[in-house]
Design an enzyme around this catalytic site. Sequence first.
Site, PDB file in Angstrom:
ATOM      1  N   ASN A 109      -7.537  40.463  67.284  1.00 28.83           N
ATOM      2  CA  ASN A 109      -7.134  40.752  68.661  1.00 28.83           C
ATOM      3  C   ASN A 109      -6.035  41.804  68.628  1.00 28.83           C
ATOM      4  O   ASN A 109      -5.338  41.960  67.622  1.00 28.83           O
ATOM      5  CB  ASN A 109      -6.602  39.478  69.339  1.00 28.83           C
ATOM      6  CG  ASN A 109      -6.263  39.709  70.801  1.00 28.83           C
ATOM      7  OD1 ASN A 109      -6.999  40.407  71.516  1.00 28.83           O
ATOM      8  ND2 ASN A 109      -5.160  39.152  71.265  1.00 28.83           N
ATOM      9  N   HIS A 111      -2.651  43.034  70.980  1.00 31.02           N
ATOM     10  CA  HIS A 111      -1.799  42.537  72.053  1.00 31.02           C
ATOM     11  C   HIS A 111      -0.712  43.565  72.327  1.00 31.02           C
ATOM     12  O   HIS A 111      -0.100  44.098  71.385  1.00 31.02           O
ATOM     13  CB  HIS A 111      -1.186  41.190  71.647  1.00 31.02           C
ATOM     14  CG  HIS A 111      -0.405  40.566  72.751  1.00 31.02           C
ATOM     15  ND1 HIS A 111      -0.998  39.988  73.855  1.00 31.02           N
ATOM     16  CD2 HIS A 111       0.930  40.448  72.935  1.00 31.02           C
ATOM     17  CE1 HIS A 111      -0.065  39.537  74.673  1.00 31.02           C
ATOM     18  NE2 HIS A 111       1.114  39.810  74.141  1.00 31.02           N
ATOM     19  N   SER A 138       0.562  44.958  68.675  1.00 27.60           N
ATOM     20  CA  SER A 138       0.288  44.239  67.428  1.00 27.60           C
ATOM     21  C   SER A 138      -1.201  43.919  67.334  1.00 27.60           C
ATOM     22  O   SER A 138      -1.802  43.467  68.309  1.00 27.60           O
ATOM     23  CB  SER A 138       1.025  42.887  67.404  1.00 27.60           C
ATOM     24  OG  SER A 138       2.384  43.011  67.766  1.00 27.60           O
ATOM     25  N   ASP A 147      -2.361  34.293  71.153  1.00 28.63           N
ATOM     26  CA  ASP A 147      -1.531  35.434  70.710  1.00 28.63           C
ATOM     27  C   ASP A 147      -0.594  35.040  69.568  1.00 28.63           C
ATOM     28  O   ASP A 147       0.449  35.673  69.367  1.00 28.63           O
ATOM     29  CB  ASP A 147      -0.705  36.028  71.874  1.00 28.63           C
ATOM     30  CG  ASP A 147      -1.587  36.564  72.993  1.00 28.63           C
ATOM     31  OD1 ASP A 147      -2.695  37.048  72.701  1.00 28.63           O
ATOM     32  OD2 ASP A 147      -1.168  36.491  74.161  1.00 28.63           O
TER      33      ASP A 147
HETATM   34  C1  GRF Z   1      -4.836  46.343  75.901  1.00 28.67           C
HETATM   35  O1  GRF Z   1      -3.560  46.625  76.380  1.00 28.67           O
HETATM   36  C2  GRF Z   1      -4.779  45.253  74.864  1.00 28.67           C
HETATM   37  O2  GRF Z   1      -3.586  45.230  74.162  1.00 28.67           O
HETATM   38  C3  GRF Z   1      -4.910  44.011  75.689  1.00 28.67           C
HETATM   39  O3  GRF Z   1      -5.781  44.344  76.733  1.00 28.67           O
HETATM   40  C4  GRF Z   1      -5.720  45.747  76.972  1.00 28.67           C
HETATM   41  C5  GRF Z   1      -7.136  46.261  76.908  1.00 28.67           C
HETATM   42  O4  GRF Z   1      -7.229  47.600  77.299  1.00 28.67           O
HETATM   43  N1  GRF Z   1      -5.367  42.917  74.861  1.00 28.67           N
HETATM   44  P1  GRF Z   1      -8.623  48.355  77.162  1.00 28.67           P
HETATM   45  O5  GRF Z   1      -9.652  47.566  77.975  1.00 28.67           O
HETATM   46  O6  GRF Z   1      -8.964  48.439  75.722  1.00 28.67           O
HETATM   47  O7  GRF Z   1      -8.391  49.706  77.786  1.00 28.67           O
END
Ligand code: GRF
Length: 216
Positions: A109, A111, A138, A147
């Site tokens: 994932n 974050h 991260s 998370d």
């Molecule tokens: C990103 O900011 C990621 O960190 C979070 O969700 C957002 C996804 O953005 N988990 P995208 O759909 O890849 O533009």
Amino acid sequence: MTAKSIVVLISGSGSNLQALLNHFSEQPEKSRISAVISNKADAYGIERAVRAGVPVHVLPHNDYADRASFDQALAGQIDKYAPDLVILAGFMRILTPEFTDRYLGRLLNIHPSLLPKYKGLDTHQRVLEAGDAEHGCSVHFVTSELDGGPVIVQARIAVTPDDTVNSLANKVHLLEHQIYPLAAQWFVDDRLQLEHNAVLLDGQPLTANGYQYQEN
Ligand code: GRF
């Protein structure tokens, strides 16, 4: 040698998906994104996948009675692609422990915070409210703790007095698009392992903050 299979889960814009599609389109014989799955029918990321010629499946979570049955259906769809790696890229669902255990060690994932700070939502707002001097993103292995899985790589930015939620979101996104393909590449190159809740890169344990990425 068969190409490594990567399945990406999305819920929205999919800009991280785009970065991954761009990255992995260069090595289809070694590793490729074999499917994209969205829990939202209107996610813009679906268009990105279609444009790249990658199979897309929409699995609306509202069609399922509960979290467990959605996660089972999701796993059923994912497993059709026999993935070596499953990537959450803005997938806005809390996953059951059954799901995270099934893919433990091959589920990533990203974050938008310097974990362990600011798990959950509204990270940019919370950074501004706290007056933090730095922020970032991260990539981590996913465990049953939201998370909370071991961090693989982080990228940092300085927070300036004129920063807003939008400016922070933009700056962090640009870094996300660099560190997510990097971590996924390490994984498919067999350089990255999750062992007893610690991350090994090239056989060496990383510190709790993970590898600290520096832009060139
Ligand atoms: C990103 O900011 C990621 O960190 C979070 O969700 C957002 C996804 O953005 N988990 P995208 O759909 O890849 O533009």
